[in-house]
Design an enzyme around this catalytic site. Structure first.
Site, PDB file in Angstrom:
ATOM      1  N   HIS A 122       0.816  -1.223   0.000  1.00 56.03           N
ATOM      2  CA  HIS A 122       0.000   0.000   0.000  1.00 56.03           C
ATOM      3  C   HIS A 122       0.848   1.270   0.000  1.00 56.03           C
ATOM      4  O   HIS A 122       0.354   2.351  -0.308  1.00 56.03           O
ATOM      5  CB  HIS A 122      -0.988  -0.003   1.174  1.00 56.03           C
ATOM      6  CG  HIS A 122      -0.390   0.296   2.508  1.00 56.03           C
ATOM      7  ND1 HIS A 122      -0.050  -0.677   3.416  1.00 56.03           N
ATOM      8  CD2 HIS A 122      -0.087   1.474   3.113  1.00 56.03           C
ATOM      9  CE1 HIS A 122       0.426  -0.123   4.512  1.00 56.03           C
ATOM     10  NE2 HIS A 122       0.427   1.190   4.347  1.00 56.03           N
ATOM     11  N   ASP A 152       0.251  -7.694   1.507  1.00 53.77           N
ATOM     12  CA  ASP A 152       0.680  -6.296   1.592  1.00 53.77           C
ATOM     13  C   ASP A 152       2.203  -6.175   1.646  1.00 53.77           C
ATOM     14  O   ASP A 152       2.749  -5.348   2.390  1.00 53.77           O
ATOM     15  CB  ASP A 152       0.049  -5.606   2.802  1.00 53.77           C
ATOM     16  CG  ASP A 152       0.069  -4.083   2.675  1.00 53.77           C
ATOM     17  OD1 ASP A 152       0.276  -3.583   1.546  1.00 53.77           O
ATOM     18  OD2 ASP A 152      -0.111  -3.389   3.695  1.00 53.77           O
ATOM     19  N   SER A 224       4.668   2.744   7.972  1.00 53.06           N
ATOM     20  CA  SER A 224       4.332   1.569   7.165  1.00 53.06           C
ATOM     21  C   SER A 224       5.513   1.149   6.303  1.00 53.06           C
ATOM     22  O   SER A 224       6.098   1.971   5.594  1.00 53.06           O
ATOM     23  CB  SER A 224       3.127   1.865   6.272  1.00 53.06           C
ATOM     24  OG  SER A 224       1.955   2.002   7.024  1.00 53.06           O
TER      25      SER A 224
END
Length: 463
Positions: A122, A152, A224
């Site tokens: 993402h 992911d 992230s």
């Protein structure tokens, strides 16, 4: 001499009189009365010696892990170009507007000295340009090597002039609840930020049948794709998500276990795509009505509700009603424990499965196979291509077999039947079915054409 002896005896006698008078008339008695009806509270205490430095965090040195990690964690900049109306005139008269650059940021971890970087999918999705900034402020253009949206995980590559600092993958299966970990990343564009916490839980499911490491190390937007490391500096996870109603950290964060990330990266580097092995069983949600009605809500392990035909579990003679207790040396208490371990394996890998079958311990050796089924969008049916036996039995050449249905459709009797059409479109195989079902409108009616075991056509309409 006699005079001195007399004075000594008088002094001793006077002291004895004084002490006796104090004990008898001044000092108050201090008694503890214990009766059988009122027993004192008893505490069991540990006799482990207490560290002179104190307990807990004072005994942990995070500096070595931080020094190993900060130079291997990078800042990832994602530049995506979008187009659309920029004014009311563009919106009403459809002039098309202009292209605009949208910038997103995140983190990544260098895993090889020649510049391979692992991050979240993402973080890099829909990027037209990817830019990597190292801890020494050097900037490089990055190439997307491959990605897996399901887990992911994404893999990037930069070409640097020198050998780069990197982190080695640790074994996330060996992490323990309560173990100290560090989260390293670039929250709010603040480079090389290190926060500390403990492993709060393992095999945490966020609703996608994935298996995350949960920590209380502070993770915020921008973290992230960054590193979760133990106190030795080993990479045990890739920071991915936070649980928050505000968008900022409120106490919980989640990381992809390093064993899963390592397997995805190796697949992309070796095969160019991700090879997923499956056991071939389905279970039930512990809090579902089916589990509650059948007494399965408190099963310690994974209850085998269904065995997929021609799967590894089918070949190994696992049975419906088995309760999986262990896979290899991993204790299985809930479904994410199982899926998390299987996600680190490939088709062809052989695993040992220990099950409880009616109170008897059974050990089976299962060879994992390629994914044979897919879940169709919108309605949620699980289907597979028809086998030669199915073609002969139903007298067909095309279509897909329904192998599982969501909880809300259990009463329709769809399992085991052949799906051959959606509305007016013919379904040839599972990929064809996936494409057609992805085009279903949420607001219209949809009809499914199905063959039952007698070869009769049935039509089911969904609204």
């Amino acid at each position: 001499m006699k005079k001195i002896s007399s004075l000594l005896l008088v002094s001793i006698f006077a002291g004895a009189i004084t002490l006796g008078a104090y004990k008898l008339f001044i000092e108050k008695p201090n008694y503890a009365l214990v009766t059988e009806a009122n027993q004192p509270t008893t505490f069991n205490t540990s006799y482990t010696p207490t560290s002179a430095k104190g307990a807990g965090i004072n005994e942990v040195d995070f500096t070595i892990a931080a020094e190993k990690t900060v130079n291997a964690v990078v800042h990832v900049k994602n530049v995506a170009v979008s187009s659309g109306p920029t004014s009311l005139m563009d919106f009403f008269y459809g002039s098309g507007g202009s292209q605009r650059a949208q910038v997103g940021t995140g983190s990544g971890v260098i895993i090889t000295p020649d510049g391979y970087i692992v991050t979240n999918n993402h973080v890099v999705a829909k990027a037209s340009q990817l830019q990597i900034t190292l801890n020494n402020n050097k900037t490089y253009e990055a190439e997307l090597v491959g990605a897996d949206p399901t887990t992911d995980v994404a893999l990037l590559k930069i070409d640097a002039e020198e050998s780069l600092p990197y982190l080695a993958f640790g074994d996330s299966d060996n992490t323990k609840i309560g173990e100290w970990v560090l989260a390293v990343g670039n929250p709010f564009n603040l480079t090389s930020t290190v926060t500390a916490g403990i492993v709060s839980a393992k095999a945490r499911n966020l609703g996608r049948n994935q298996s995350f490491i949960q920590t209380d190390a502070a993770v915020n937007p921008g973290n992230s794709g960054g590193a979760l490391v133990n106190t030795n500096g080993d990479l045990v996870g890739i920071n991915t998500a936070i649980s928050s109603q505000t968008g900022s950290y409120v106490g919980y964060s989640f990381a992809i276990p390093s064993n899963i990330a390592k397997k995805i990266v190796e697949d992309i580097m070796e095969y160019g795509n991700v090879r997923k092995g499956v056991l071939g069983i389905s279970s039930v949600q512990p809090n579902s009505s089916y589990a509650l009605e059948n007494g399965l809500s408190e099963v310690d392990g994974v209850y085998v509700n269904k065995i997929e035909e021609d799967s590894g579990a089918d070949d190994a003679d696992l049975k419906e009603g088995d309760v999986i207790k262990m896979v290899d040396n991993i204790r299985v208490r809930k479904f994410p424990d199982l899926t998390g371990y299987i996600s680190s394996k490939r088709p062809g890998d052989k695993i040992q499965v220990k099950v409880d079958r009616g109170g008897e311990e059974i050990i089976a050796y299962v060879t994992l196979k390629e994914v044979q089924t897919i879940q169709l969008p919108m309605i949620g049916l699980t289907v597979k291509d028809v086998s030669k036996e199915d073609q002969k039995k139903f007298k067909i050449k095309e279509g897909v077999k329904i192998t599982d249905v969501p909880e809300r459709l259990k009463g329709y009797g769809l399992e085991g039947k052949i799906l051959i059409g959606l509305d007016d479109e013919k379904i040839e195989d599972k990929e064809d079915a996936k494409n057609l079902f992805s085009q279903i409108s949420r607001y219209g009616t949809t009809s499914l054409t199905i063959l039952n075991e007698d070869g009769e056509r049935e039509r089911i309409i969904f609204q």
